[in-house]
Design a protein around this motif. Structure first.
Motif, PDB file in Angstrom:
ATOM      1  N   VAL B 352      -6.495 -14.712  -8.431  1.00 25.18           N
ATOM      2  CA  VAL B 352      -7.447 -14.841  -9.542  1.00 25.18           C
ATOM      3  C   VAL B 352      -8.098 -13.520  -9.959  1.00 25.18           C
ATOM      4  O   VAL B 352      -8.894 -13.483 -10.887  1.00 25.18           O
ATOM      5  N   LEU B 353      -7.763 -12.439  -9.254  1.00 27.65           N
ATOM      6  CA  LEU B 353      -8.431 -11.156  -9.512  1.00 27.65           C
ATOM      7  C   LEU B 353      -7.378 -10.073  -9.739  1.00 27.65           C
ATOM      8  O   LEU B 353      -6.404  -9.986  -8.982  1.00 27.65           O
ATOM      9  N   VAL B 362     -10.798  -7.646 -13.177  1.00 26.75           N
ATOM     10  CA  VAL B 362     -10.971  -8.787 -14.071  1.00 26.75           C
ATOM     11  C   VAL B 362     -10.666 -10.059 -13.277  1.00 26.75           C
ATOM     12  O   VAL B 362      -9.656 -10.139 -12.576  1.00 26.75           O
ATOM     13  N   LYS B 364     -10.364 -14.293 -13.288  1.00 21.14           N
ATOM     14  CA  LYS B 364     -10.164 -15.454 -14.154  1.00 21.14           C
ATOM     15  C   LYS B 364     -10.139 -16.708 -13.297  1.00 21.14           C
ATOM     16  O   LYS B 364      -9.255 -16.874 -12.450  1.00 21.14           O
ATOM     17  N   PHE B 397     -18.397 -11.160 -19.683  1.00 20.19           N
ATOM     18  CA  PHE B 397     -17.786 -12.449 -19.363  1.00 20.19           C
ATOM     19  C   PHE B 397     -17.525 -13.263 -20.620  1.00 20.19           C
ATOM     20  O   PHE B 397     -18.126 -13.030 -21.670  1.00 20.19           O
ATOM     21  N   TYR B 398     -16.610 -14.223 -20.469  1.00 17.49           N
ATOM     22  CA  TYR B 398     -16.198 -15.056 -21.606  1.00 17.49           C
ATOM     23  C   TYR B 398     -15.707 -16.388 -21.078  1.00 17.49           C
ATOM     24  O   TYR B 398     -15.053 -16.453 -20.034  1.00 17.49           O
ATOM     25  N   THR B 399     -16.036 -17.451 -21.765  1.00 13.70           N
ATOM     26  CA  THR B 399     -15.499 -18.749 -21.386  1.00 13.70           C
ATOM     27  C   THR B 399     -14.955 -19.474 -22.612  1.00 13.70           C
ATOM     28  O   THR B 399     -15.467 -19.317 -23.722  1.00 13.70           O
ATOM     29  N   ASP B 400     -13.909 -20.281 -22.372  1.00 17.40           N
ATOM     30  CA  ASP B 400     -13.262 -21.042 -23.450  1.00 17.40           C
ATOM     31  C   ASP B 400     -14.036 -22.300 -23.825  1.00 17.40           C
ATOM     32  O   ASP B 400     -13.634 -23.013 -24.730  1.00 17.40           O
ATOM     33  N   ILE B 406     -22.857 -24.278 -23.890  1.00 17.02           N
ATOM     34  CA  ILE B 406     -23.506 -23.273 -23.036  1.00 17.02           C
ATOM     35  C   ILE B 406     -24.996 -23.244 -23.352  1.00 17.02           C
ATOM     36  O   ILE B 406     -25.395 -23.065 -24.500  1.00 17.02           O
ATOM     37  N   ASP B 441     -11.085 -21.668 -19.113  1.00 17.79           N
ATOM     38  CA  ASP B 441     -11.219 -20.438 -18.326  1.00 17.79           C
ATOM     39  C   ASP B 441     -12.607 -19.815 -18.390  1.00 17.79           C
ATOM     40  O   ASP B 441     -13.303 -19.921 -19.392  1.00 17.79           O
ATOM     41  N   ILE B 443     -13.626 -15.913 -17.712  1.00 17.77           N
ATOM     42  CA  ILE B 443     -13.062 -14.582 -17.431  1.00 17.77           C
ATOM     43  C   ILE B 443     -14.208 -13.576 -17.333  1.00 17.77           C
ATOM     44  O   ILE B 443     -15.089 -13.547 -18.197  1.00 17.77           O
ATOM     45  N   SER B 445     -15.070  -9.445 -16.410  1.00 15.94           N
ATOM     46  CA  SER B 445     -14.598  -8.099 -16.055  1.00 15.94           C
ATOM     47  C   SER B 445     -15.796  -7.303 -15.539  1.00 15.94           C
ATOM     48  O   SER B 445     -16.923  -7.507 -15.997  1.00 15.94           O
TER      49      SER B 445
END
Lengths: 79, 484
Positions: B352-353, B362, B364, B397-400, B406, B441, B443, B445
């Motif tokens: 995952v890294l 990064v 995920k 960071f980012y999420t789908d 959120i 996901d 993600i 970084s």
């Protein structure tokens, strides 16, 4: 939120993170380092001098430092 | 446009503060401008799982003289509190990503609240566009009867509107209700202006309409009562911790669930003997007796505990194709009962890294994993906390997940074993999620400088060196009597 991170993840596809010491070796390395540090500490105890602090204390401290970190990981507390 | 939004936001602040991330504040007297009409609308109500899913596929037409890019969707304040995962996209073009969806805060006194859907490009005057808007309702049902025997069938009631709620007039619409059963003892009947009676029943589907033209805000209250002899699983709180270890090459997961069964209560005391006997012929039951967690392949070292301690009734099937964690709660969970529990597992960081070209890392991971049940699982409050190695910086960071789900994000510090300055902790809070969002996901970084990586051994090294120096110094102290 940074949507470009998907591309960052894809771009890094060929380089998974690999630790310096694999999980299967952590216990043996930690055990050897801690045993070594114990032995050096024993020698230091026989001859406590300023020179010994440098000559024995430094390598023993290094062995304890890395040995402790890897022993934590080896027993399942991933620090 | 931006300046208008700014003024609107400023006026909105007078009406009340915006609390969540994806919220737009508008003046207290706000009303959606009548710039669209719904030419054709299909309303799909899905009550197949523990949560209800509603979707409207609508062909909208801009009836104003100017391009428009804001479409408003009304809900009652009570619905808004239970609503989650709202997403909008172009029905005919998958390449166009999800549209911006924001909750409109304008007047807390009004019973009608709105979500604002922002089209990616303004719709020209007279032009049409097909929108697919979907959302979920949590806690959507009430059991009737409210209490049943432990081997009886469970029936639930769902209230909805036959006309899709809209801030614009709708020329033509129909409503489709999808169920997981053909046993539907009661449902609202509707007769149209031509004397035709609805719904048409096709197996486990009910079809209402097409309906005649309806004005903006039209509702037709309807109710459906259906068999649902399955657990109604509601996780009121899920705390998910993800701990990244560079030294150990490991990512550790822990999830703490507060789970409720929202189905019909037991009408008599629980009979353990009757329950044990029934397990030989395995009848349909409303009780929750097993949870299946399909973890990511490569997951290892699972554990399952509750308030008492380790729960031994679990199995972990791990192979190259799957990592299935099967849990049996300490007791069958019936309607009205609660079962808080904790699970955890590890995975190799390499799964995952990844290392980035710029020297950073990064990560995920799925935002939620959770159980995969036929009857579905809904989540009230979800808190995901990711602990990065000590000294990590430059975090992104980012999420789908849909933005509207959120509630709060923050980056802070968390201290645990062998930490001195503390690990970088990312906390993301979401609300009203369902298990359809499993494996969306997250993600992240980040950069970890060498000093941060070596912080732990350096602190131990310094401490031990101090001990040796102290041992030498103490040895120099003369505590005996001098012979001179």
């Amino acid at each position: 939120m940074d949507s470009s991170l998907h591309q960052v993840w894809q771009a890094a596809a060929g380089s998974p993170f690999l630790p310096a010491v694999g999980k299967e070796s952590q216990f043996i390395i930690a055990f050897v380092l801690l045993t070594l540090s114990l032995a050096i500490t024993g020698v230091f105890a026989l001859n406590r001098s300023l020179v010994s602090v440098i000559a024995l204390g430094v390598p023993a401290s290094l062995a304890i430092a890395f040995g402790t970190v890897y022993m934590f990981c080896a027993v399942g507390v991933y620090v | 446009m931006k300046s208008l939004s700014f003024v609107a936001a400023l006026l909105g602040l007078l009406a009340g503060p915006c609390s969540a991330l994806s919220v737009v504040c508008l003046p207290a007297e706000f009303k959606p401008p009548p710039v669209f009409k719904n030419t054709n609308l299909v309303h799909v109500v899905s009550v197949e799982k523990s949560f209800a899913r509603e979707q409207i596929n609508v062909l909208v037409e801009n009836v104003s003289g100017e391009p428009q890019d804001e479409y408003f969707l009304p809900f009652t304040a009570e619905q808004i509190a239970r609503l989650g995962g709202i997403e909008a996209k172009d029905r005919k073009d998958d390449k166009v990503g999800p549209f911006g969806v924001d909750l409109v805060e304008y007047s807390s006194q009004s019973d009608v609240q709105y979500y604002r859907i922002t089209l990616p490009a303004p719709l020209k005057a007279g032009a049409q566009q097909t929108l697919a808007i979907s959302w979920y309702y949590l806690k959507p049902y009430r059991p009737l009867p409210a209490s049943i025997g432990q081997d009886e069938q469970q029936f639930l009631i769902y209230d909805f509107s036959l006309y899709a709620a809209s801030a614009y007039p709708t020329l033509k619409q129909k409503t489709e209700v999808k169920l997981s059963t053909v046993t539907i003892p009661d449902y609202t009947k509707y007769t149209n202006s031509e004397g035709k009676e609805f719904p048409e029943k096709h197996g486990s589907k009910l079809l209402y309409g097409p309906f005649d033209e309806q004005p903006a805000g039209a509702v037709y209250p309807a109710q459906i009562r259906f068999e649902f002899t399955k657990p109604v699983i509601h996780v009121s709180e899920l705390e998910r911790d993800i701990e990244v270890s560079h030294w150990g090459g490991n990512v550790a997961f822990e999830e703490r669930y507060t789970l409720y069964h929202r189905g019909a209560n037991l009408s008599t005391l629980f009979n353990r003997v009757k329950w044990a006997q029934s397990q030989y012929y395995n009848p349909a039951t409303s009780a929750l007796k097993e949870l299946k967690f399909p973890l990511q392949i490569g997951s290892v070292d699972p554990y399952f505990t509750d308030a008492i301690g380790n729960v031994s009734t679990s199995r972990f099937r791990s192979s190259k194709r799957e990592a299935m964690l099967e849990l049996k709660p300490r007791y069958p969970v019936f309607g009205g009962w609660k079962y808080p529990f904790t699970i955890g597992w590890n995975t190799n960081a390499a799964n995952v890294l990844r290392n980035t070209a710029s020297g950073g890392h990064v990560l995920k991971v799925p935002f939620i994993e959770g159980p995969k049940q036929v009857e579905g699982v809904e989540y009230g409050d979800v808190t995901v906390r990711v602990l990065l190695p000590e000294g990590s910086e430059n975090v992104k960071f980012y999420t789908d997940l849909p933005n509207s789900s959120i509630v709060e994000t923050s980056v802070g510090i968390h201290k645990t074993y062998l930490d001195t300055t503390g690990r970088t902790a990312i906390v993301i809070k979401a609300k009203n999620l369902v298990d359809d969002f499993r494996f969306r996901d997250l993600i992240i970084s980040y950069d970890t400088p060498l000093a941060g990586t070596l912080q732990k051994p350096l602190v131990i090294f310094g401490s031990m060196l101090a001990v040796y120096a102290a041992a030498w110094a103490v040895g120099k102290v003369e505590v005996g009597f001098s012979s001179k």
